[in-house]
Structures are given as C-alpha cells and as structure tokens.
Design a protein around this motif. Structure first.
Motif, PDB file in Angstrom:
ATOM      1  N   ARG A  11       7.134   4.193  11.983  1.00 20.95           N
ATOM      2  CA  ARG A  11       7.365   3.981  10.972  1.00 20.95           C
ATOM      3  C   ARG A  11       6.033   4.039  10.438  1.00 20.95           C
ATOM      4  NH1 ARG A  11      10.759  -1.091  11.369  1.00 20.95           N
ATOM      5  NH2 ARG A  11       8.832  -1.931  10.410  1.00 20.95           N
ATOM      6  N   ARG A  12       5.087   3.980  11.428  1.00 22.20           N
ATOM      7  CA  ARG A  12       3.962   3.983  10.437  1.00 22.20           C
ATOM      8  C   ARG A  12       3.434   5.550  10.829  1.00 22.20           C
ATOM      9  NH1 ARG A  12      -1.506   2.005   9.322  1.00 22.20           N
ATOM     10  NH2 ARG A  12      -3.272   3.823   9.893  1.00 22.20           N
ATOM     11  N   ALA A  13       3.529   5.819  11.347  1.00 21.03           N
ATOM     12  CA  ALA A  13       2.925   7.519  12.241  1.00 21.03           C
ATOM     13  C   ALA A  13       4.099   8.585  11.371  1.00 21.03           C
ATOM     14  CB  ALA A  13       3.544   7.162  13.743  1.00 21.03           C
ATOM     15  N   ARG A  14       5.206   7.932  10.608  1.00 23.98           N
ATOM     16  CA  ARG A  14       6.694   9.586   9.463  1.00 23.98           C
ATOM     17  C   ARG A  14       4.934   8.871   7.842  1.00 23.98           C
ATOM     18  NH1 ARG A  14      12.401   9.103  11.644  1.00 23.98           N
ATOM     19  NH2 ARG A  14      12.562  10.034   9.704  1.00 23.98           N
ATOM     20  N   ALA A  15       5.217   8.117   8.261  1.00 24.18           N
ATOM     21  CA  ALA A  15       4.547   7.440   6.626  1.00 24.18           C
ATOM     22  C   ALA A  15       3.307   7.622   6.871  1.00 24.18           C
ATOM     23  CB  ALA A  15       4.920   6.294   6.381  1.00 24.18           C
ATOM     24  N   ALA A  52       7.025  11.069  -1.553  1.00 30.43           N
ATOM     25  CA  ALA A  52       6.817  11.246   0.103  1.00 30.43           C
ATOM     26  C   ALA A  52       8.025  10.459   0.385  1.00 30.43           C
ATOM     27  CB  ALA A  52       5.607  10.842   0.626  1.00 30.43           C
ATOM     28  N   ARG A  53       7.885   9.285  -0.149  1.00 23.74           N
ATOM     29  CA  ARG A  53       9.319   7.862   0.013  1.00 23.74           C
ATOM     30  C   ARG A  53      11.121   8.347   0.714  1.00 23.74           C
ATOM     31  NH1 ARG A  53       9.620   3.305  -3.845  1.00 23.74           N
ATOM     32  NH2 ARG A  53      10.528   4.846  -5.308  1.00 23.74           N
ATOM     33  N   SER A 109       0.885  -1.090   0.224  1.00 22.21           N
ATOM     34  CA  SER A 109       0.051   0.086  -0.358  1.00 22.21           C
ATOM     35  C   SER A 109       0.589   1.233  -0.130  1.00 22.21           C
ATOM     36  CB  SER A 109      -1.292   0.049   1.009  1.00 22.21           C
ATOM     37  OG  SER A 109      -0.277   0.490   2.225  1.00 22.21           O
ATOM     38  N   ALA A 110       0.401   2.609   0.564  1.00 19.07           N
ATOM     39  CA  ALA A 110       1.165   3.450  -0.583  1.00 19.07           C
ATOM     40  C   ALA A 110       1.617   4.314   1.005  1.00 19.07           C
ATOM     41  CB  ALA A 110       0.074   4.854  -0.768  1.00 19.07           C
ATOM     42  N   TRP A 111       1.460   3.680   1.691  1.00 19.62           N
ATOM     43  CA  TRP A 111       1.903   4.115   3.353  1.00 19.62           C
ATOM     44  C   TRP A 111       3.447   2.700   3.416  1.00 19.62           C
ATOM     45  CZ3 TRP A 111       3.026   2.098   7.398  1.00 19.62           C
ATOM     46  CH2 TRP A 111       1.502   0.329   8.009  1.00 19.62           C
ATOM     47  N   ARG A 112       3.070   1.707   3.084  1.00 18.88           N
ATOM     48  CA  ARG A 112       4.012   1.175   3.442  1.00 18.88           C
ATOM     49  C   ARG A 112       5.033   0.970   2.406  1.00 18.88           C
ATOM     50  NH1 ARG A 112       2.004  -3.423   7.021  1.00 18.88           N
ATOM     51  NH2 ARG A 112       0.728  -3.198   7.294  1.00 18.88           N
ATOM     52  N   ASN A 113       5.220   1.256   1.268  1.00 16.50           N
ATOM     53  CA  ASN A 113       5.822   1.941   0.582  1.00 16.50           C
ATOM     54  C   ASN A 113       6.889   2.912   1.214  1.00 16.50           C
ATOM     55  OD1 ASN A 113       6.493   1.008  -2.998  1.00 16.50           O
ATOM     56  ND2 ASN A 113       3.971   0.687  -2.333  1.00 16.50           N
ATOM     57  N   VAL A 114       5.839   4.335   1.519  1.00 16.44           N
ATOM     58  CA  VAL A 114       6.993   5.347   2.105  1.00 16.44           C
ATOM     59  C   VAL A 114       7.574   5.139   3.405  1.00 16.44           C
ATOM     60  CG1 VAL A 114       6.125   7.223   3.191  1.00 16.44           C
ATOM     61  CG2 VAL A 114       4.859   6.843   1.582  1.00 16.44           C
ATOM     62  N   ALA A 115       6.847   3.732   4.009  1.00 14.41           N
ATOM     63  CA  ALA A 115       7.822   3.623   5.448  1.00 14.41           C
ATOM     64  C   ALA A 115       9.296   2.453   4.979  1.00 14.41           C
ATOM     65  CB  ALA A 115       6.402   2.867   6.399  1.00 14.41           C
ATOM     66  N   LEU A 116       8.943   1.896   3.803  1.00 16.32           N
ATOM     67  CA  LEU A 116      10.084   1.317   4.041  1.00 16.32           C
ATOM     68  C   LEU A 116      11.393   2.183   4.063  1.00 16.32           C
ATOM     69  CD1 LEU A 116       9.559  -1.559   1.902  1.00 16.32           C
ATOM     70  CD2 LEU A 116       9.827  -0.593  -0.188  1.00 16.32           C
ATOM     71  N   PRO A 117      11.585   3.023   3.861  1.00 14.89           N
ATOM     72  CA  PRO A 117      13.289   3.068   4.026  1.00 14.89           C
ATOM     73  C   PRO A 117      13.673   3.180   5.584  1.00 14.89           C
ATOM     74  CG  PRO A 117      12.578   4.599   1.970  1.00 14.89           C
ATOM     75  CD  PRO A 117      11.213   4.008   2.397  1.00 14.89           C
ATOM     76  N   LEU A 118      12.343   3.386   6.520  1.00 13.44           N
ATOM     77  CA  LEU A 118      12.765   3.689   7.806  1.00 13.44           C
ATOM     78  C   LEU A 118      13.280   2.574   8.212  1.00 13.44           C
ATOM     79  CD1 LEU A 118       9.487   6.376   8.180  1.00 13.44           C
ATOM     80  CD2 LEU A 118      12.086   6.590   7.792  1.00 13.44           C
ATOM     81  N   ARG A 119      12.809   1.493   7.253  1.00 12.01           N
ATOM     82  CA  ARG A 119      13.435  -0.370   8.269  1.00 12.01           C
ATOM     83  C   ARG A 119      14.568   0.012   8.354  1.00 12.01           C
ATOM     84  NH1 ARG A 119       8.666  -4.785   6.481  1.00 12.01           N
ATOM     85  NH2 ARG A 119      10.461  -5.984   7.747  1.00 12.01           N
ATOM     86  N   MET A 129       4.265  11.612   6.094  1.00  8.89           N
ATOM     87  CA  MET A 129       4.458  12.011   4.825  1.00  8.89           C
ATOM     88  C   MET A 129       3.983  12.343   3.664  1.00  8.89           C
ATOM     89  SD  MET A 129       7.434  13.460   4.785  1.00  8.89           S
ATOM     90  CE  MET A 129       7.889  13.241   5.926  1.00  8.89           C
ATOM     91  N   LEU A 130       2.521  11.311   3.892  1.00  7.17           N
ATOM     92  CA  LEU A 130       1.650  11.493   2.848  1.00  7.17           C
ATOM     93  C   LEU A 130       0.681  12.347   2.886  1.00  7.17           C
ATOM     94  CD1 LEU A 130       0.605   7.614   1.917  1.00  7.17           C
ATOM     95  CD2 LEU A 130       1.880   9.045   0.873  1.00  7.17           C
ATOM     96  N   ALA A 131       0.352  13.365   3.859  1.00 10.76           N
ATOM     97  CA  ALA A 131      -0.496  14.149   4.078  1.00 10.76           C
ATOM     98  C   ALA A 131       0.171  15.010   3.965  1.00 10.76           C
ATOM     99  CB  ALA A 131      -0.171  14.326   5.975  1.00 10.76           C
ATOM    100  N   ARG A 132       1.445  15.279   4.010  1.00 13.48           N
ATOM    101  CA  ARG A 132       2.195  16.518   3.284  1.00 13.48           C
ATOM    102  C   ARG A 132       2.110  16.704   1.634  1.00 13.48           C
ATOM    103  NH1 ARG A 132       8.285  17.468   5.636  1.00 13.48           N
ATOM    104  NH2 ARG A 132       8.905  18.852   3.642  1.00 13.48           N
ATOM    105  N   VAL A 133       2.152  15.670   1.488  1.00 14.42           N
ATOM    106  CA  VAL A 133       1.987  15.711  -0.197  1.00 14.42           C
ATOM    107  C   VAL A 133       0.269  15.313  -0.439  1.00 14.42           C
ATOM    108  CG1 VAL A 133       4.386  14.513  -0.663  1.00 14.42           C
ATOM    109  CG2 VAL A 133       2.420  13.300  -0.752  1.00 14.42           C
ATOM    110  N   GLY A 134      -0.349  15.809   0.344  1.00 10.92           N
ATOM    111  CA  GLY A 134      -1.731  15.752   0.293  1.00 10.92           C
ATOM    112  C   GLY A 134      -2.499  14.212  -0.259  1.00 10.92           C
ATOM    113  N   LEU A 135      -2.039  13.132   0.014  1.00  9.13           N
ATOM    114  CA  LEU A 135      -2.562  11.714   0.528  1.00  9.13           C
ATOM    115  C   LEU A 135      -3.098  11.231   1.233  1.00  9.13           C
ATOM    116  CD1 LEU A 135      -0.443  10.465  -3.029  1.00  9.13           C
ATOM    117  CD2 LEU A 135      -2.663  11.320  -3.059  1.00  9.13           C
TER     118      LEU A 135
END
Ligand code: ADP
Ligand code: ADP
Length: 233
Positions: free
Chosen positions: A120-124, A155-156, A101-111, A127-133
């Motif tokens: 990870r989930r909170a930060r993803a 966002a990622r 999913s979108a947020w899991r893609n964004v969270a990937l680099p944090l692993r 970040m999605l909110a910051r790009v309007g998603l």
C-alpha cells in the motif's frame, strides 16, 4: 462491451412532504476509453447521475450496468465492493481525510482491496510521484495548497487503477492555472486508457471532451460527439 449502460434510470429524493425527481428516463451508453463531459444548469441532476455511475447510490428505477454487471438489486456492501475495484472518484471539494498524511489518504482505497501494508505504501508513493507530489507524501492536507490537495485526491482515485474515472467539478474550487494543470492530469489518465466522465460548468473544459451529455430537469437534453451532428434525446 460498454463501461456503463443506463436504461431508463430514475432517481427520486424525498423533499419536505413530497418527492423530487432528480433524474428521469436517462438512457445512456458510455464506451471504453470515452471522455464525456456532463453539463447542464444547476439542479439538472449532474451530480446525482455521477453518483449513480460510481455506485455511490442506487437508482429508484431503471437499470445500470457497470462493466457488463447489472447492479440492480445489489446491497450497499456489494456496490461498495464493485466500486472499490473499478471506479475512481474525484470530488470538487477534494474530500481528503484531514487527520491522515497525503500518502495515507492515497493508500486508503487499497485497504479495502486487501493489498498488504507494505505494498500500500509503495503504491501510494508511486502514485504521488506520478501527480508530482513525491516530496509532499508526509504532509497533512492542511499543509497543502488547493491544487496539491486535488492532486492527492486524484492519486487516491487512481491508486486502484480504475477502469472508470469520475470527476465532479474537479477544478471548481481552484484558480484557472491550477485548474488547467488538474485537467492536464485527468487527460493524461484518459490517454492511458481510462474512461473519463467529468461534470463541469466550464465550456472550456467541456470542449476538451469528445462527447458532451447535457442534462436539463433530470433528463438527457442533448448528447453530442465532437464532429458529429447533435442527437436529441
Ligand atoms: P446538479 O449536480 O446538476 O446541480 P443535483 O444532482 O445536485 O444537480 O440535483 C438534482 C436535483 O436533486 C435537485 O433538485 C436537488 O435539489 C435534488 N437533490 C440532489 N441530492 C439530493 C438529496 N440528497 N436529497 C434531496 N434532494 C436532492
Ligand atoms: P466510505 O466508507 O465513506 O465509503 P471509505 O472508507 O471507503 O469511505 O473511503 C474513505 C475516503 O476515501 C472516502 O471519503 C472517499 O472519498 C475516498 N475514497 C475511497 N475509495 C475511493 C476511490 N476509489 N476513489 C476516490 N476516492 C475514494
């Protein structure tokens, strides 16, 4: 200290029986907070240079310092680790993992940065909110438009709070309205202090950068700062 310092950098690839010199004698300094457009004809070496700047590959010859650290002789694993803490990369074709999913893609680099699952989930999501998603967090990439996919990819790239943001034709696969919104987003990131290097074919995109480095045949052909006379290299 500069963000990037390249001294006589070369990159050769094997091709058929011979070799191709994708880059030769590239010497460049990129200072903190700069916005650099990397331009030049197809095959000039732009993507190769961006990949070297992002430590995704190593030069065949010469020196490359990232944030003061000489990367010569680092192993692939050491380069990955250094990149993972400092560099965000945005690809022309988004490069999202289709089964996440979108947020899991964004969270990937944090692993790889050792951030806890909850954070990870909170930060993803942040970040999605910051790009309007914000409302697309649970969507799969196939359920998103091209512009939305690129915003997820941005966002990622940003979730690690990179000091250096590299973008390889970030609007190349988008219509011009969507592309303009992506550029605004990248410029907002730059305005908050990140150093930005964008490969582009678009004169309009290049005109928005403070500095334009033009490659031809693997060499720096010109290096121009807005408002300054052109210096040939
Ligand atoms: P640009 O981004 O400016 O179009 P590239 O950096 O993609 O240029 O390519 C520069 C040169 O290096 C080209 O001649 C290209 O064919 C060659 N090249 C790029 N990547 C590879 C690779 N992985 N293997 C072999 N040759 C490559
Ligand atoms: P790989 O192991 O292939 O280097 P990773 O598992 O580290 O890839 O990351 C998975 C995907 O997440 C990659 O396809 C890459 O596109 C993306 N990615 C990882 N780190 C970053 C980053 N800092 N900026 C942008 N994209 C990243």
């Amino acid at each position: 200290e500069p963000v990037l310092e390249l001294q006589d950098v070369a990159k050769r690839y094997p091709k058929g029986q011979g070799m191709v010199d994708a880059l030769q004698g590239v010497t460049l300094r990129i200072e903190r907070g700069e916005h650099v457009a990397l331009v030049g004809p197809s095959g000039a070496g732009k993507s190769t240079l961006l990949y070297l700047m992002g430590l995704m590959d190593a030069p065949t010859a010469g020196r490359l310092k990232l944030l003061g650290r000489d990367t010569t002789g680092l192993s692939d694993a050491e380069r990955s680790r250094l990149r993972g803490r400092t560099v965000g990369f945005v690809f022309q074709s988004f490069n999202l993992l289709p089964h996440l999913s979108a947020w899991r893609n964004v969270a990937l680099p944090l692993r790889y940065a050792g951030v806890s699952r909850k954070e990870r989930r909170a930060r993803a999501l942040e970040m999605l909110a910051r790009v309007g998603l914000a409302e697309r967090a649970e969507h799969m990439p196939s359920e998103l438009s091209g512009g939305q996919e690129q915003r997820v990819a941005i966002a990622r790239a940003l979730v690690i709070r990179p000091q250096l943001l590299l973008a390889d034709e970030p609007t190349g696969n988008l219509d011009s309205d969507t592309g303009a919104r992506i550029l605004e987003l990248l410029e907002a990131v730059h305005a908050r202090g990140a150093t930005l290097v964008t490969v582009t074919h678009s004169a309009e995109v290049a005109a928005r950068a403070q500095r334009t480095v033009q490659l031809r045949n693997g060499r720096v052909w010109s290096d121009t700062r807005a408002g300054a006379p052109e210096a040939r290299g």
